[in-house]
Scaffold this motif. Sequence first.
Motif, PDB file in Angstrom:
ATOM      1  N   LEU A   8      84.864  66.749  47.503  1.00 25.47           N
ATOM      2  CA  LEU A   8      83.891  67.684  46.933  1.00 25.47           C
ATOM      3  C   LEU A   8      83.657  67.384  45.454  1.00 25.47           C
ATOM      4  O   LEU A   8      82.518  67.443  44.972  1.00 25.47           O
ATOM      5  N   ILE A  11      81.432  64.326  45.202  1.00 26.67           N
ATOM      6  CA  ILE A  11      80.027  64.647  45.511  1.00 26.67           C
ATOM      7  C   ILE A  11      79.384  65.379  44.339  1.00 26.67           C
ATOM      8  O   ILE A  11      78.253  65.065  43.925  1.00 26.67           O
ATOM      9  N   ALA A  12      80.091  66.371  43.787  1.00 27.06           N
ATOM     10  CA  ALA A  12      79.545  67.133  42.660  1.00 27.06           C
ATOM     11  C   ALA A  12      79.290  66.228  41.460  1.00 27.06           C
ATOM     12  O   ALA A  12      78.253  66.333  40.796  1.00 27.06           O
ATOM     13  N   ALA A  45      75.312  70.769  43.731  1.00 26.44           N
ATOM     14  CA  ALA A  45      76.489  70.289  43.003  1.00 26.44           C
ATOM     15  C   ALA A  45      77.423  71.448  42.641  1.00 26.44           C
ATOM     16  O   ALA A  45      78.648  71.332  42.738  1.00 26.44           O
ATOM     17  N   GLN A  48      79.629  72.475  45.589  1.00 25.80           N
ATOM     18  CA  GLN A  48      80.764  71.567  45.781  1.00 25.80           C
ATOM     19  C   GLN A  48      81.823  71.801  44.700  1.00 25.80           C
ATOM     20  O   GLN A  48      83.022  71.863  44.978  1.00 25.80           O
ATOM     21  N   HIS A  49      81.358  71.924  43.482  1.00 27.63           N
ATOM     22  CA  HIS A  49      82.244  72.148  42.343  1.00 27.63           C
ATOM     23  C   HIS A  49      82.999  73.467  42.501  1.00 27.63           C
ATOM     24  O   HIS A  49      84.200  73.556  42.209  1.00 27.63           O
ATOM     25  N   GLY A  51      83.912  74.907  45.239  1.00 24.60           N
ATOM     26  CA  GLY A  51      84.983  74.730  46.211  1.00 24.60           C
ATOM     27  C   GLY A  51      86.217  74.105  45.585  1.00 24.60           C
ATOM     28  O   GLY A  51      87.352  74.513  45.859  1.00 24.60           O
TER      29      GLY A  51
END
Length: 270
Positions: A8, A11-12, A45, A48-49, A51
């Motif tokens: 995650l 991805i972020a 983003a 994801q961040h 999480g």
Amino acid sequence: MNALPALLALIATVLYLSVAIAVARAVARRQAPSRAPLLALLALALLQHGGVMYGLMIQPGGLHFGFFTIAVLHAWLLAVLALLVNLHRPVQGIYLVALPLAAFELSLGVIGHERAPVPAPLTPAVQGHILLSLLAYSILSISALQAILVSWQESALRRHRRGLLLALPALQTMEKMLFELIALGFGLLTLAIGSGFIVLDDMLAQHVAHKTVFSLVAWLIFAILLLGRHWRGWRGRMAVRFTLIGFVLLLIGFVGTKFVLELVLARAAS
């Protein structure tokens, strides 16, 4: 750290950098950046961040506020504020500085989290004080980035460079937003300092004395700036200088003190 939070975070980070690169390419081509797609990528983003942040902060006994966890939280708040600023007014230029910084802090926090010592549990009141302090620091961080953009914009206007100007509103609007952010951050900083004197046993104890002194001096700098704006109409370079000086003092007091206490002195003692 488990594979999922690391994924995650990756991805972020990629999404943050993608938004910043998209704005940079538009500026280089002297085109106005597309607003809606950038907002959508930034929102993705942030999910994801968020999480990653949840996994690092929520620990047995309460919230975890280690140095690297705070880096991840500050990065998230910085990106959220960049998103909110652009929902209020189109200031895509702020992505050029805010999002690479958020990507760096997120990566730093994830990489360093496993090696960091676990601090003692904190009371709910102290946790609330820390969150309030972080919010004030984050808003004043975005104010400092806004001040940098104002300085760049003034330079671009003098040199007739059109590219960056397409990613920003008018200079007068930028300065108005700067002082709106400073006023909000100053109010929260006032509450954070006041709450510290209430919930902490001794705000001038050895381990927090430097943070308290730097925070109070920064508070005074921002107070002088706001008064100067109200009574003398301060703007432009004067506003930029005061904003950056105040932020650097906060940076030294908040981040510098925590870094020394948790990573330098704690490891030297172990």
